[in-house]
Enzyme design. Sequence first.
Site, PDB file in Angstrom:
ATOM      1  N   CYS A   1       0.823  -1.219   0.000  1.00 14.25           N
ATOM      2  CA  CYS A   1       0.000   0.000   0.000  1.00 14.25           C
ATOM      3  C   CYS A   1       0.851   1.260   0.000  1.00 14.25           C
ATOM      4  CB  CYS A   1      -0.936  -0.007   1.192  1.00 14.25           C
ATOM      5  SG  CYS A   1      -1.922  -1.510   1.247  1.00 14.25           S
TER       6      CYS A   1
ATOM      7  N   CYS B   1     -12.933   0.705   8.555  1.00 14.13           N
ATOM      8  CA  CYS B   1     -12.079   0.206   7.477  1.00 14.13           C
ATOM      9  C   CYS B   1     -12.198   1.069   6.219  1.00 14.13           C
ATOM     10  CB  CYS B   1     -12.484  -1.214   7.084  1.00 14.13           C
ATOM     11  SG  CYS B   1     -12.600  -2.347   8.469  1.00 14.13           S
ATOM     12  N   SER B   2     -11.077   1.235   5.527  1.00 16.81           N
ATOM     13  CA  SER B   2     -11.122   1.884   4.219  1.00 16.81           C
ATOM     14  C   SER B   2     -11.703   0.867   3.232  1.00 16.81           C
ATOM     15  CB  SER B   2      -9.729   2.330   3.792  1.00 16.81           C
ATOM     16  OG  SER B   2      -8.846   1.224   3.763  1.00 16.81           O
TER      17      SER B   2
ATOM     18  N   LYS C   1     -10.171   6.435   4.325  1.00 19.11           N
ATOM     19  CA  LYS C   1     -11.503   6.026   4.773  1.00 19.11           C
ATOM     20  C   LYS C   1     -12.588   6.557   3.837  1.00 19.11           C
ATOM     21  CE  LYS C   1     -14.834   4.425   7.037  1.00 19.11           C
ATOM     22  NZ  LYS C   1     -15.472   4.284   5.729  1.00 19.11           N
TER      23      LYS C   1
ATOM     24  N   HIS D   1      -9.386   3.649  -1.135  1.00 23.39           N
ATOM     25  CA  HIS D   1      -7.988   3.238  -1.025  1.00 23.39           C
ATOM     26  C   HIS D   1      -7.593   2.299  -2.171  1.00 23.39           C
ATOM     27  CE1 HIS D   1      -4.180   2.089   0.520  1.00 23.39           C
ATOM     28  NE2 HIS D   1      -4.544   1.131   1.360  1.00 23.39           N
TER      29      HIS D   1
END
Lengths: 129, 387, 350
Positions: free
Chosen positions: B87, B210-211, B332, B336
């Site tokens: 990421c 969570c994203s 968020k 992502h």
Amino acid sequence: MSVARFWRKQQNRYNLIGNQCTVCGKYFYPPRGFCPVCRRDGKIVEHQFKGTGKVVTFSIIRSSSGNFKLLTPYVLAIIELDEGSRLTTHLVCDIDKVYIGMPVKRVFRKLGEEGSSGAIFYGTKFVPA
Amino acid sequence: MREVAVIGVGCTKFGEKWESSFRNLFVEAGALALEDANLSGEKIDEIFVGNMSAGRFVEQEHIGALIADYAGLATDNIPATRVEAACASGGLSFRQAYTAVASGMSDIVVAAGVEKMTDVGTEVTTDVLAAAADREWEGIAGITFPGLYAMIATDYMHRYGLTREQLAQVAVKNHDNGAKNPNAQFRKAITLDTVINSTLVADPLRLFDCSPVTDGAAAVILAPLERAREFTDTPIKVLGSGQASSTIALHDRKDISTLDATVAAGNRAFKMAGIERKDIGFVEVHDCFTIAEICAIEDLGFCKKGEAGRLTEEGQTAIGGKIPVNPSGGLKACGHPVGATGIKQVYETVKQLRGDAKGRQVDTDIGMTHNVGGTGATVVCHIFGRK
Amino acid sequence: MVGIISYGAYIPRYRIKIEEIARVWGANGTEIARGLGVFEKALPDMDEDTITISVEAARAAMARRKVDPADIGAVYVGSESHPYAVKPTAVTVGEAIGATPVMTAADYEFACKAGTAAVQTSMGLVKSGMVNCAVAVGADVAQGEPGDALEYTAAAGGAALIIGNDDPIAEINHTCSFTTDTPDFWRRENKPYPRHGGRFTGEPAYFKHVIGASKMMLEKMGTKPSDYTYAVFHQPNGKFPTQAASMLGFSMEQIKPGLAVTYLGNTYSGASMVGLSAVLDIAKPGDRIFMTSYGSGSGSDSFDITVTDVINSDLFNRDAAPTVSDLLADKKIVDYAVYAKHKGKVVMME
């Protein structure tokens, strides 16, 4: 995971065989061939861990995939072995029973399989001691 | 080393982009960046692209060449390199581009990031992302990414007394900001109740901690500071760059709740920029999960360990607060697309420093980005300034 | 003399009540449970199978006594639910107790007596001097077709015996077998569940062989039932072993300590060996144990065993592993839906 890739670390996974650096005394499981403390001065030997330890932190996995789908919800935990090394494991216990500091011991379980006709992988998981 | 500036930025809308293919995404972002820099393709010396897993998301490797080709730059044989650090691929792509320009190897360099995540099912996505952790010793144990960050949250909450509400406030604040960002995947404000009553994913983390899974691409163009004015009236200077590694597996960290690579990368960037924490006007941090933002604020040194929850609760991380965090909406609310996130953070920072962040503008000369790979095995930080 | 130098059992934590199974099929659970003499049965966790059960049982045996893994020259695992049709369970057990590579190994199948067949082979190798010690395991995650009579009893569990010559905790005085070709119960290749001959499994099958082998043993040893402290018979349910015992002249007091089936179910290849383990859990030096297994198809292996002083000596630590009653007490009752999930009866996409 391919059979060769799994087989390569099978002894480690079955019997919690990791390493110790005899120079600094640190224990390593998962196994390491090179001491991250002493580096080139280190001397790495095999070490079989006793298989007891305690829960450092944990989560209850409610959404998973692959081999863990049927086991969901399950406890995922980081365990500190008595010798001092840490590892990540599926902690086989009731999801409402786990807590930080919980004593645990090793157990022999299926880690997964490559579908119903593929190889089955076995190794160490943990249960409350 | 030469001083470097960002002279153009572009970003696609983030979201579930069913109509867009992998190559559509980066062509769109690249074209927007070129247009922004008022630049034609043949002036580009080099391209870097951050991408985590096109091999598994769209079964395509050799991304550098593909991008050069479909951006129309293969005809000029422009070199293109893919950069991968899970990421943190985007942030690392930017750092590679920065190094190329600063060293004098290249003048005009594109740093891009792209991820097309929705062409596979959720289970595959979960498994692909799990490859950012240690496959042999974490993957086989049944980790998921929410699960790993949840273990950080369990440890953190146990040690520092972070409340469920404080954690939820991270998501609420980021949704507030995202609502004002035209590129964000979620442009809708939420309440604490939305977060606290959402489905448990990996205790204590819930769906709104969570994203999401996102498609998107972003591209920025770098040039030597001395040439920047040829292309733009508002060059944004790179003041500091820091990268750091830590253990691939979370269980090997000295402290589960401290991303030591964040501490190291942050310190390196600050040292290079020669500025203090208080000089930073806002920071775009890697909030893949709400707990990640809490840790990032502390590990970057904006407050002491254990204080970020209170800081968030008091509104100090909101726009107008003491240290605005994620004015873009963060991972968020923006979404992502893993390889693109690091470049999107630079995009947002440049927009902010130019004064172009309508509705979510922070009034400052200096901003910072913080991009994380895995659970913190790779961290890349950059500090940018208007002057 | 050749004997048992250590032993260990393993039973998974999960149980289902016989009444719960009956509820699903609209049958009278109270009546069925009483008729069978079985009230609960053990089922495996989703990551447990015959290999993991065998390893846990073998490790329990290793924990009770300091046995050098290098002294183990053979590992045999008897089961009718080996996870692989081809690839031995015994090699995984050997590797998991550190006995590989200088050892021989094989999997056995003889319905419910494959475990005691492994014990006999181990005895032969030890007696002949071919190996120092051998590990014999009987374990199963027993199969029974949903709705079939077998489903009420087919259970998961197993036991391991380490057979050796030096200072056994129990000497095996003699073993003998009674074997014929009797089609009372079978499972064809590639079929998930076994089939059986209904009431044919009783008199011409179980009783003929169990009584046949047991009588041979009593005759050979010149003993009578009252010479034994305990007796263990293969226990597909609570009724058959009780009946066989009374036919032979053994009392309820002699068989009760080894009658694990009541709250365990029928662990097939594990059944008589888990029963023996339960007896060894409480046995004192000098106690004499009579055991007869039964495997469909059909055959019975009978054993005459005498417990030695070693069981209470420093060479042996019974408390280093859980007893059968410890294992039975650590339980979690599940409903039929969870049972179906655990037993792989829920069809999933690959």
